[in-house]
Structure formats: structure tokens, C-alpha cells
Design an enzyme around this catalytic site. Structure first.
Site, short mmCIF file in Angstrom:
data_model
loop_
_atom_site.label_atom_id
_atom_site.label_comp_id
_atom_site.label_asym_id
_atom_site.label_seq_id
_atom_site.Cartn_x
_atom_site.Cartn_y
_atom_site.Cartn_z
N CYS A 113 0.81 -1.22 0.00
CA CYS A 113 0.00 0.00 0.00
C CYS A 113 0.85 1.27 0.00
CB CYS A 113 -0.96 0.00 1.18
SG CYS A 113 -2.13 -1.36 1.10
N HIS A 250 -3.20 7.42 1.83
CA HIS A 250 -3.59 6.09 1.35
C HIS A 250 -4.99 5.82 1.91
CE1 HIS A 250 -3.98 1.94 0.56
NE2 HIS A 250 -3.75 1.55 1.80
N ASN A 280 -10.10 0.05 -0.68
CA ASN A 280 -8.64 0.11 -0.56
C ASN A 280 -8.04 -0.48 -1.84
OD1 ASN A 280 -5.93 -0.24 0.00
ND2 ASN A 280 -6.26 -1.09 2.05
O1 UT7 Z 1 -3.96 -0.85 3.36
C1 UT7 Z 1 -3.07 -1.61 4.11
C2 UT7 Z 1 -3.29 -1.40 5.53
N1 UT7 Z 1 -4.51 -2.04 5.98
C3 UT7 Z 1 -5.25 -1.38 6.85
O2 UT7 Z 1 -4.97 -0.26 7.15
C4 UT7 Z 1 -6.38 -2.12 7.51
C5 UT7 Z 1 -6.35 -1.79 8.96
N2 UT7 Z 1 -7.42 -2.39 9.72
C6 UT7 Z 1 -8.70 -2.01 9.61
O3 UT7 Z 1 -9.04 -1.18 8.81
C7 UT7 Z 1 -9.70 -2.60 10.57
O4 UT7 Z 1 -9.00 -3.31 11.58
C8 UT7 Z 1 -10.72 -3.54 9.91
C9 UT7 Z 1 -11.66 -2.74 9.05
C10 UT7 Z 1 -10.00 -4.57 9.06
C11 UT7 Z 1 -11.56 -4.24 10.97
O5 UT7 Z 1 -12.15 -3.32 11.84
P1 UT7 Z 1 -12.04 -3.51 13.41
O6 UT7 Z 1 -12.83 -2.44 14.03
O7 UT7 Z 1 -10.59 -3.59 13.76
O8 UT7 Z 1 -12.80 -4.88 13.62
P2 UT7 Z 1 -12.26 -6.24 14.26
O9 UT7 Z 1 -11.25 -6.87 13.36
O10 UT7 Z 1 -11.87 -5.97 15.66
O11 UT7 Z 1 -13.58 -7.11 14.22
C12 UT7 Z 1 -14.72 -6.78 14.99
C13 UT7 Z 1 -15.82 -7.80 14.75
C14 UT7 Z 1 -15.34 -9.24 14.89
O12 UT7 Z 1 -16.33 -9.98 15.53
P3 UT7 Z 1 -16.21 -10.35 17.09
O13 UT7 Z 1 -14.94 -11.14 17.20
O14 UT7 Z 1 -16.14 -9.03 17.79
O15 UT7 Z 1 -17.46 -11.12 17.33
C15 UT7 Z 1 -15.21 -9.71 13.46
O16 UT7 Z 1 -15.40 -11.09 13.32
O17 UT7 Z 1 -16.31 -7.68 13.41
C16 UT7 Z 1 -16.33 -8.96 12.79
N3 UT7 Z 1 -16.11 -8.78 11.37
C17 UT7 Z 1 -17.12 -8.56 10.50
N4 UT7 Z 1 -18.44 -8.46 10.65
C18 UT7 Z 1 -19.19 -8.21 9.56
C19 UT7 Z 1 -14.95 -8.79 10.69
N5 UT7 Z 1 -15.17 -8.56 9.39
C20 UT7 Z 1 -16.50 -8.43 9.24
C21 UT7 Z 1 -17.33 -8.17 8.14
N6 UT7 Z 1 -18.66 -8.07 8.34
N7 UT7 Z 1 -16.85 -7.99 6.89
#
Ligand code: UT7
Length: 323
Positions: A113, A250, A280
Site C-alpha cells: 500500500c 492512502h 482500498n
Molecule cells: O492498506 C493496508 C493497511 N490495511 C489497513 O490499514 C487495515 C487496517 N485495519 C482495519 O481497517 C480494521 O481493523 C478492519 C476494518 C480490518 C476491521 O475493523 P475492526 O474495528 O478492527 O474490527 P475487528 O477486526 O476488531 O472485528 C470486529 C468484529 C469481529 O467480531 P467479534 O470477534 O467481535 O465477534 C469480526 O469477526 O467484526 C467482525 N467482522 C465482521 N463483521 C461483519 C470482521 N469482518 C466483518 C465483516 N462483516 N466484513
């Protein structure tokens, strides 16, 4: 002193738009979750015949045209990509061929990225070193082809596209009043490899592999790394957040963009955000956003523009330039 000045910008997106609603029929997710956690509303997905090189070439051609030049005027092409058409030759050479030129030279840069920020920094060094005069810097990706479409934690986040700028050597006074790249800072740290990687490769599995990410872990590091390298840019140039007309980050996640801008003291009205429309697009996200903001008249010649990115590796970096 020689400066690398932006003369043109262009972009290309696949025909097919994939909305969050459609995503609900692919994995167990919801429009509400995706919008709330990322700001993404839709992404573009490459179809048959659309590849990283075809999108990159289309964006490059638009950048050349917007500069009022022709492909014959280009002497160097850098393409930032992690999703090349082939393991080799380089996508940049494929693009060179599509532009119908056989002079000069072309190569790829792979920093995931952060690829576009790495590519602009590299182009600037070649220009200032006298090795090239007119350089196409392209960010082009088809991440849809390395996604695991059964993994809701990653497949909802990424999209395909390409953007390009044309940099040209110009004489500057050596002050921050000059147009062109003013300062650039790159970083990497491979101890974070397992937080964002592709589980395949030519030398290991012999396959292309799929993207794997511990999103929460990446998120945790993102704002700190981004603001750190931007502060280095301010220190090196003597400029401050108040001098920045446009922050073009980004586009990974709306929350990371807002958090970084807030920490730096850059008002959100000065931040170009396209993550809702593009998702992204990795190395393509910054030049795609530049193309949107130049196209709608926000970014104008003379404006101070700050580019920043962070991604797999980890890699991260910032470029401060006067448009
Ligand atoms: O470009 C390169 C760099 N990449 C990034 O910058 C990405 C950085 N990370 C992020 O943007 C975020 O961490 C994410 C968008 C990937 C995830 O957001 P988050 O607020 O960190 O969520 P999380 O991973 O803590 O997940 C929260 C909950 C989980 O459920 P439980 O364990 O709390 O029951 C996940 O299983 O959301 C669930 N979850 C989803 N639910 C619905 C994860 N993906 C999804 C989904 N739809 N697509």
C-alpha cells in the site's frame, strides 16, 4: 536545484462496481458494518480483459494527455504494484509496450500500500540525479485477484484500479516555494510481516496466494507510523501542518484517515477521501485520489500536497510536494 514537478495526472477504474449490498450475498457481512468500520460503500472489480497493466496503461495515457505531451516524451516508467500481470516481466515494461514506446526504461516497485509513495520518492531521486527527465509514476492494482472471497475480514476491504502522475525535471530555487517534490521519507520494518501478507509466491508455494491480514493489529500501528513519518517531513522541510493545503492519504480506512489528520492537526476539509467509492486499492489509492481532487478543482498548481501511506511489510512513508 532540480525539482520533480507534477505535470499531469490520470486514473482508470474497472467497469464493474461491487456495492456493499452485493457483498452481503458473497459473505456474512452487512452494509452497515462495512460503512461503520471502514467508510467503504463500494469498490471496483476488474473483469475479463482488465488487468493491472491495462488499467495502468489507461491511467498513464490520461496523465500524459493531461500534461499536453505524448508517450514519446517519456524516458522512465515506474509502476508500483503487488498484483503484477506476470511474475515477470515487470508490469511497468508491459505498460511501456502498451504505450508504444521502446526507448528509456521501466521497472516495478513493490511496497504494497506504500508503493506509490515509494515510487514517487524513487522517481524524484532519479530526476534529481539527472538520470531521467520525464517520469510516469503509476500505482496499479487488481487486489480482487488475490483476495480470499470466503474471508469476510479481508474481501470487503479491497478494490481494483490505477492512477498515474507525470513528473518532469524543472529548475527550482531550493526553497519550499518551489513547485515539485520538497521532501520524502520512507520506512520499513519486516518484523511485522505476519500481520499483512500474501500466503503464496513464486519461490515458496509456486502459487500466487491469498491476502491475509490481522486487521486490528495493522490498525493499531497505522496512525502512529503515519504521523511519525509526516512529522519527519515537516522537520526536514521546516513546514508545518498549517502549510498543508491537501492531505492525500492512502485510502485504507476512514477511521485511520480521520485519526491521522486529527493527530496532525489537519482539518478534515483539507483531506481528500475516496475510500467510500474506491475501497482500498493499495498502491493505486493515492494517485486515484489525486486524480479526483485535481479533476474537481480542489488541488491547484502551487498547492502544498502531503501524501502518506502505510501497508504490508510493514512499509510506510510520506511525500511533501508543491503541486
Ligand atoms: O492498506 C493496508 C493497511 N490495511 C489497513 O490499514 C487495515 C487496517 N485495519 C482495519 O481497517 C480494521 O481493523 C478492519 C476494518 C480490518 C476491521 O475493523 P475492526 O474495528 O478492527 O474490527 P475487528 O477486526 O476488531 O472485528 C470486529 C468484529 C469481529 O467480531 P467479534 O470477534 O467481535 O465477534 C469480526 O469477526 O467484526 C467482525 N467482522 C465482521 N463483521 C461483519 C470482521 N469482518 C466483518 C465483516 N462483516 N466484513
Amino acid at each position: 536545484m532540480i525539482r520533480s514537478v507534477v505535470r499531469g495526472v490520470g486514473a482508470a477504474l474497472p467497469k464493474r462496481v461491487l456495492s456493499n449490498r452485493e457483498m452481503e450475498s458473497i459473505v456474512d457481512t452487512s452494509d452497515e458494518w462495512i460503512v461503520q468500520r471502514t467508510g467503504i460503500q463500494q469498490r471496483y472489480i476488474a473483469g475479463e480483459g482488465e488487468t493491472t497493466a491495462s488499467l495502468g496503461a489507461e491511467a498513464a495515457l490520461k496523465a500524459i494527455e493531461s500534461a499536453g505531451l505524448s508517450a514519446a516524451d517519456i524516458d522512465m516508467i515506474i509502476c508500483a504494484t503487488s498484483t503484477p500481470d506476470n511474475t515477470f516481466p515487470a508490469t511497468a515494461v508491459n505498460i511501456q509496450n502498451r504505450l508504444g514506446i521502446t526507448h528509456g526504461f521501466a521497472f516495478d516497485v513493490q511496497a504494497v500500500c506504500s508503493g506509490f509513495v515509494y515510487a514517487v520518492t524513487t522517481a524524484d531521486a532519479y530526476i534529481r540525479g539527472g538520470l531521467a527527465r520525464r517520469v510516469l509514476v503509476i500505482g496499479a492494482e487488481t487486489f480482487s485477484r488475490i483476495l480470499d472471497w470466503t474471508d469476510r475480514t479481508t474481501c470487503v476491504l479491497f478494490g481494483d484500479g490505477a492512477g498515474a502522475i507525470l513528473l518532469e525535471a524543472a529548475e527550482g530555487a531550493g526553497t519550499t516555494a518551489d513547485r515539485g517534490v520538497l521532501t520524502a521519507h520512507l520506512r520499513s520494518d519486516g518484523t511485522h510481516k505476519d500481520k499483512l501478507y500474501v500466503d503464496g509466491g513464486a519461490s515458496t508455494t509456486g502459487t500466487v496466494g491469498h491476502l491475509r491480514m490481522e486487521g486490528r493489529e495493522v490498525f493499531k500501528h497505522a496512525v502512529g507510523m503515519i504521523t511519525d513519518v509526516i512529522e519527519q517531513s515537516f522537520e526536514a522541510s521546516g513546514m508545518t501542518a498549517a502549510d498543508v493545503d491537501w492531505l492525500v492519504p492512502h485510502q485504507a480506512n476512514r477511521r485511520i484517515i480521520d485519526g491521522s489528520a486529527k493527530k496532525l492537526g489537519i482539518p478534515l476539509e483539507k483531506v481528500v477521501v475516496t475510500v467510500a467509492e474506491h475501497g482500498n486499492t493499495s498502491a493505486a489509492s493515492i494517485p486515484l485520489a489525486l486524480s479526483v481532487a485535481v479533476g474537481d478543482g480542489r488541488i491547484k498548481p502551487g498547492d502544498v500536497v502531503l501524501l502518506e501511506a502505510m501497508g504490508g511489510g510493514f512499509t510506510w512513508g510520506a511525500v511533501l510536494l508543491r503541486w
